[in-house]
Design an enzyme around this catalytic site. Structure first.
Site, short mmCIF file in Angstrom:
data_model
loop_
_atom_site.label_atom_id
_atom_site.label_comp_id
_atom_site.label_asym_id
_atom_site.label_seq_id
_atom_site.Cartn_x
_atom_site.Cartn_y
_atom_site.Cartn_z
CG ASP A 119 -9.34 3.27 13.17
OD1 ASP A 119 -9.51 4.46 12.86
OD2 ASP A 119 -9.64 2.34 12.42
CB THR A 120 -6.15 6.62 11.53
OG1 THR A 120 -7.01 5.74 10.79
CG2 THR A 120 -4.90 6.87 10.70
CB THR B 229 -9.23 -3.37 3.69
OG1 THR B 229 -9.13 -4.61 4.40
CG2 THR B 229 -10.28 -3.49 2.61
CG ASN C 5 -9.65 7.50 3.12
OD1 ASN C 5 -8.94 7.89 4.03
ND2 ASN C 5 -10.87 7.03 3.33
N GLY D 141 -1.67 -3.72 9.01
CA GLY D 141 -1.58 -5.07 8.46
C GLY D 141 -0.92 -5.15 7.10
#
Length: 358
Positions: free
Chosen positions: A102-103, A124, A161, A271
């Site tokens: 996805d990234t 998130t 991360n 998001g």
């Protein structure tokens, strides 16, 4: 490895290994493949040789037959299987493997104009990285716990991360359980009006990792580190957002150290781009221009790689130009404030103290 160590019959019965995206591609097209961006996340892939890490697999006793040749994003797998197409009334739709991670798809949709930029996939949790032609593999990247994941057109995502808006989400959930259901917009408004630089947290501290009473944990971290303790909801969220922005600065400096390149601007996608306060704080903390958007970068990058596979777009540069034309980004310029340098020194002190304790 667990199947090998357990002597599982499944390992002997298995014909091949497929990741979850490859499994969906198989269900859609009938073709069993292994897509590059996802293959690089298995820890079974050699980034330098761009092939499976056969010596590592041999050392673990994992059979070679499980690993298929790796295909690149944009590869046309074939046509939609009739048994899938008929109920949907879809016809002979081509099936294209995008950047299945996805990234990987999200970074493909970054509306970058310059070659050397940093990116943050904000949600998130946050992932911060740089796009590179070669994987960054060195004692330094190991020490900083960076990862190398495949990108589109043979690029690499050198990244790390960061905790992300999980901090705010857990605060909101805790307050809702206590009978005060506030929107994210309201929490951001309260944070914008709260006292800045009340305290500094390490957003990646293990105390914040698990679900629970996040406001109390943030307060405890500040108290135990000898700082002022935030009390109001606005103060707590402000401390969380400033902590994230400061950690962005730390990771940016490490990325520039290992790459030897100044990275600007910072593109924020996902998001989390809807949190305008965090976007501005990121610009202020790092002293770099921040370009925010698009929100749905993963879906857009997926579509772009399908368009490239079908020949509608010729290159990554052309794809990114299409994003710039279709989705107007929001640009945030840094506002100089020496208080950020003071707060950053406080973060470095916290990180050093944490390293010493370990």
């Amino acid at each position: 490895l667990a199947l090998v160590e357990g002597g599982s019959a499944l390992l002997n019965a298995a014909e091949t290994l497929v990741t979850i995206p490859d499994l969906f591609n198989y269900w859609l097209s009938g073709q069993i493949t292994c897509e590059f961006t996802n293959a690089t996340t298995t820890q079974c892939y050699d980034p330098r040789k761009r092939d499976w890490a056969w010596p590592v697999l041999d050392a673990m006793g994992i059979p070679h037959r499980l690993f298929r040749p790796v295909i690149q994003p944009g590869h046309v797998l074939g046509r939609l299987l009739p048994e899938v197409a008929a109920p949907a009334g879809a016809g002979e739709v081509p099936v294209i493997a995008p950047a299945c991670h996805d990234t990987g798809s999200a970074v493909a949709a970054i509306p970058a104009e310059k070659p050397h930029f940093a990116w943050i996939s904000s949600g998130t949790w946050s992932i911060m990285g740089a796009e590179a032609d070669q994987p960054g593999i060195s004692p330094l990247t190991l020490a900083y716990n960076f990862t190398n994941e495949g990108g589109v057109f043979g690029t690499w995502r050198l990244s790390k991360n960061i905790m992300g808006l999980w901090l705010v989400q857990e605060c909101r959930r805790t307050w809702a359980q206590q009978g005060e259901a506030l929107s994210y917009a309201e929490l951001t408004r309260l944070a914008a009006g709260a006292q800045p630089f009340l305290a500094v947290i390490d957003a990646d501290d293990s105390a914040f990792l698990h679900p629970g009473d996040m406001p109390a944990r943030i307060q405890a971290f500040c108290r135990e580190s000898g700082q002022a303790v935030p009390h109001s909801k606005g103060e707590i969220v402000r401390v969380a957002l400033e902590g994230l922005a400061l950690k962005y600065r730390w990771v940016l400096e490490r990325l520039e150290e290992v790459s030897g390149t100044r990275l600007e601007p910072i593109h924020i996608i996902g998001g989390g781009t809807q949190n305008e306060l965090l976007n501005q704080l990121a610009a202020d903390a790092t002293g770099r221009e921040v370009v925010a958007g698009p929100v749905e970068a993963t879906a857009i990058g997926n579509v772009l790689m399908q368009a490239i596979g079908l020949g509608h777009l010729d290159s990554l540069a052309q794809a990114r130009q299409a994003v710039r034309q279709a989705f107007a980004p929001q640009v945030y310029f840094p506002r100089p404030n020496p208080a950020w340098d003071t707060a950053y020194q406080a973060l470095l002190h916290l990180l050093q103290r944490s390293n010493d304790s370990h």
